[in-house]
Design an enzyme around this catalytic site. Sequence first.
Site, PDB file in Angstrom:
ATOM      1  N   ASP A 216       1.449  -5.790 -20.569  1.00 22.59           N
ATOM      2  CA  ASP A 216       2.502  -6.729 -20.174  1.00 22.59           C
ATOM      3  C   ASP A 216       2.345  -7.176 -18.723  1.00 22.59           C
ATOM      4  OD1 ASP A 216       4.324  -7.299 -22.332  1.00 22.59           O
ATOM      5  OD2 ASP A 216       4.820  -5.180 -22.347  1.00 22.59           O
TER       6      ASP A 216
ATOM      7  N   HIS B  87      -8.462   7.638  -1.817  1.00 26.83           N
ATOM      8  CA  HIS B  87      -7.437   7.159  -0.906  1.00 26.83           C
ATOM      9  C   HIS B  87      -6.127   6.921  -1.676  1.00 26.83           C
ATOM     10  CE1 HIS B  87      -6.606   4.488   2.860  1.00 26.83           C
ATOM     11  NE2 HIS B  87      -5.486   4.892   2.313  1.00 26.83           N
TER      12      HIS B  87
ATOM     13  N   HIS C 248       1.041   5.854  -1.072  1.00 20.36           N
ATOM     14  CA  HIS C 248       0.353   7.090  -1.467  1.00 20.36           C
ATOM     15  C   HIS C 248       1.168   7.758  -2.570  1.00 20.36           C
ATOM     16  CE1 HIS C 248      -2.522   7.641   2.119  1.00 20.36           C
ATOM     17  NE2 HIS C 248      -2.052   6.424   2.179  1.00 20.36           N
TER      18      HIS C 248
ATOM     19  N   HIS D 252       0.864  -1.179   0.000  1.00 14.76           N
ATOM     20  CA  HIS D 252       0.000   0.000   0.000  1.00 14.76           C
ATOM     21  C   HIS D 252       0.900   1.227   0.000  1.00 14.76           C
ATOM     22  CE1 HIS D 252      -3.035   2.902   0.687  1.00 14.76           C
ATOM     23  NE2 HIS D 252      -2.763   3.109   1.955  1.00 14.76           N
TER      24      HIS D 252
ATOM     25  N   TYR E 210       8.801 -14.468 -23.594  1.00 16.16           N
ATOM     26  CA  TYR E 210       9.651 -13.330 -23.231  1.00 16.16           C
ATOM     27  C   TYR E 210      10.665 -13.793 -22.193  1.00 16.16           C
ATOM     28  CZ  TYR E 210      11.003  -8.726 -21.540  1.00 16.16           C
ATOM     29  OH  TYR E 210      11.724  -7.614 -21.180  1.00 16.16           O
TER      30      TYR E 210
END
Lengths: 236, 236, 236, 236
Positions: free
Chosen positions: B120, B169, B97, B95, B227
């Site tokens: 991708d 948020h 910001h 998480h 890839y």
Amino acid sequence: MNLERLRHAVFEANMELHHRGLVLDTFGNVSGINREEGMILIKPSGVTYENLSPASMVAVSLETGTVVDSDLRPSSDTPTHLELYDHFKCGGIVHMHSEYATALAQNRLPIRCMGTTHADYFRGDIPVSRSMTKEEVEKDYERNTGRVIVETFQNMDPMEIPGLLVANHGPFAWGRDPHEAVHHAVILEFLAKLENTMLSTRSNGRRPEQWLIDKHYFRKHGKGAYYGQRSKSNKT
Amino acid sequence: MNLERLRHAVFEANMELHHRGLVLDTFGNVSGINREEGMILIKPSGVTYENLSPASMVAVSLETGTVVDSDLRPSSDTPTHLELYDHFKCGGIVHMHSEYATALAQNRLPIRCMGTTHADYFRGDIPVSRSMTKEEVEKDYERNTGRVIVETFQNMDPMEIPGLLVANHGPFAWGRDPHEAVHHAVILEFLAKLENTMLSTRSNGRRPEQWLIDKHYFRKHGKGAYYGQRSKSNKT
Amino acid sequence: MNLERLRHAVFEANMELHHRGLVLDTFGNVSGINREEGMILIKPSGVTYENLSPASMVAVSLETGTVVDSDLRPSSDTPTHLELYDHFKCGGIVHMHSEYATALAQNRLPIRCMGTTHADYFRGDIPVSRSMTKEEVEKDYERNTGRVIVETFQNMDPMEIPGLLVANHGPFAWGRDPHEAVHHAVILEFLAKLENTMLSTRSNGRRPEQWLIDKHYFRKHGKGAYYGQRSKSNKT
Amino acid sequence: MNLERLRHAVFEANMELHHRGLVLDTFGNVSGINREEGMILIKPSGVTYENLSPASMVAVSLETGTVVDSDLRPSSDTPTHLELYDHFKCGGIVHMHSEYATALAQNRLPIRCMGTTHADYFRGDIPVSRSMTKEEVEKDYERNTGRVIVETFQNMDPMEIPGLLVANHGPFAWGRDPHEAVHHAVILEFLAKLENTMLSTRSNGRRPEQWLIDKHYFRKHGKGAYYGQRSKSNKT
């Protein structure tokens, strides 16, 4: 904080503002106050950051506004700081011309409270002052800048919204001490950048509900705060 | 990964998030899980990155949500992480910001899948959650944040779209382990920056066809992936 | 350039692309060609920049498209490079997912020639390719990407406009050697940033006249060039 | 400043422009003048910054425009500098292709004076030149660029507005010496960035009143200046 410690704290806060890239040229200053001694310490005017030291911070009397024991001139914005210390219960003040907050100030746009990052530090929009009259600018300009800031906060708690944008000028921020003032200035500039980005893609984004703002503000401030390691309120 | 290795992996993932410039202040956290032991490790709340160490990562029981063997409080977002581990088969969660993803989250705008860089890693738009009700915010807020995230993915595979924006948020991202979770967070922020740039110049750009998205997604994922250097699917 | 020198040049060009911040993750590759030997050298697929060396550059035959003397797989974009070497008289090619050029490619917007900075390197707009059909994507995708690029230049000289944007994908650039290809990629990304900035403030800016574009282009290219220290044409 | 000191000053000013990130490639140059000797010193054309030294600065006669005592060619923009020294009482001149000022120049948008940061250095809008005719471009292009700049200032004091944007080209700035010219170029680019940011969020922001502009300009310039440490006018 005694005057000697405050002198170092003010010096370090000025240097941090510089290192964070928030000041263009010599445009920015931080002050701190010792209310018992009735004295503030502030950056000298127009001195480059390489030439600053704790000793070059200028002491100014809160009551008389005059320099105490220094050959250097204090920041030309000193009367603004003095006016704010007279009315706000803060311990440190920052003024700067940082990029994104200045762009909003010049556009006379507030920093809307659009999310939790904002609400963690500022409990609502960061306002823009009204513009100043010819009389206010031509006589006692810097003191009047402080008066216009105080007027902006007549119905707000300056410790819950610790900063604003002065119209066509730039931001001020404050805190319980010089370090926290710089911390709030850093957050304010980050929020200003978000606001500019948001406005450039969508001008009518839906605002968060007040309960979300209050939830985040009080998660970090006041008696019920539970963010961080200490059991008491710890701002920052 | 045994708990000792996981502790180091979670520490390093938190530091990488910091070094990539994705966290403002102490606002960001990474966790990892050992499902056999029923235990997660997560950043402590409000501790600055300079003061983190592997030893300061906090162990929390997946079942009871309580801290195991630590004097530090875990991140205040811990209940959100626990809720996600309950429903998603991921091994690490981030998480943050970060600037551009937060700007979109505050504007309640998804990150549209507009090209191959996006495809991708994410097989379609990165969604925005609905906003939370007063009840969800006032009681059990962090757990409810997790519930709203899980609800957003009811018709999507969270391992094909390993991230989202929580309304007003900020972003969450996840992966098979803490390192991959951070990698997805880095990509998500890059895509968010592209999205903001695109929206500021043209709001109605034509989307790529689904076959181009799938071509790129499956060039890197699943049995037919070709890839990279290994013959098998290698995500990253 | 003999193959050994080319191997070093291609390695260094890949590293420069990385150091310039133009590549996200392992998304970017540079190749170079020795036409006498019928051989190209190109970055290996999915290998991180810290693990690259001259020895890890992969040699591929221009005629057969097969790897010569290496255990590593070449970039998955190799067939695109081969197709371009077949049709353009260039010595080096770059592909990347740089921020501002990718944003324009995803928006299917060309980089308009709006001033002298652009005209010094590119004699006109940097175009966007058409989007690819389902058939082109599903079979022989990378070779078809090259074909669509070549098609875009059917009425333009690729050495006067040494780059383009592939729709919903990203930029390619080329030059007389790998170093110049990277130089053109750097300039292309700078021009893409200017273009995004311009479009976000004014979408109908007046274009420069063709005589200004040609004046600048030919100040640096061809017989009449007078920029720089040598009397002959010196690109760069 | 004697010629030897000027040579070092011009070298250092060129390097500062480079270190500030204001020049792309070799696109930028600074010159300085010794009016008594009738001589300017300027960056050589197309030489990279790593290869510059005080000795490589090229001396050019103000009267004849010819190189004095050097094997290197002067910047191809030299005739523009000479034309400006003929008409403006400045001691140093900068030309660059910096990102934000160039974006505005290409959009033919001035940098509006929207606040005090601007007014501290430039007493009003930073103008855009008219575009040049075919004849002006094809013959004597660089000298004519200077003529168009001088024409732009026919009703303005170039020492109060020490810079402009040449349409579809880029900015020029000047000052009392090469160092101040670079300082003004740095400020101009900062103001250009603010202007682009402002225009992307609100195109009709209210301008500051002239009294606020003059207050700030004269706080730093002229007899009544009170900014900084010296009692006399000290620009910068």
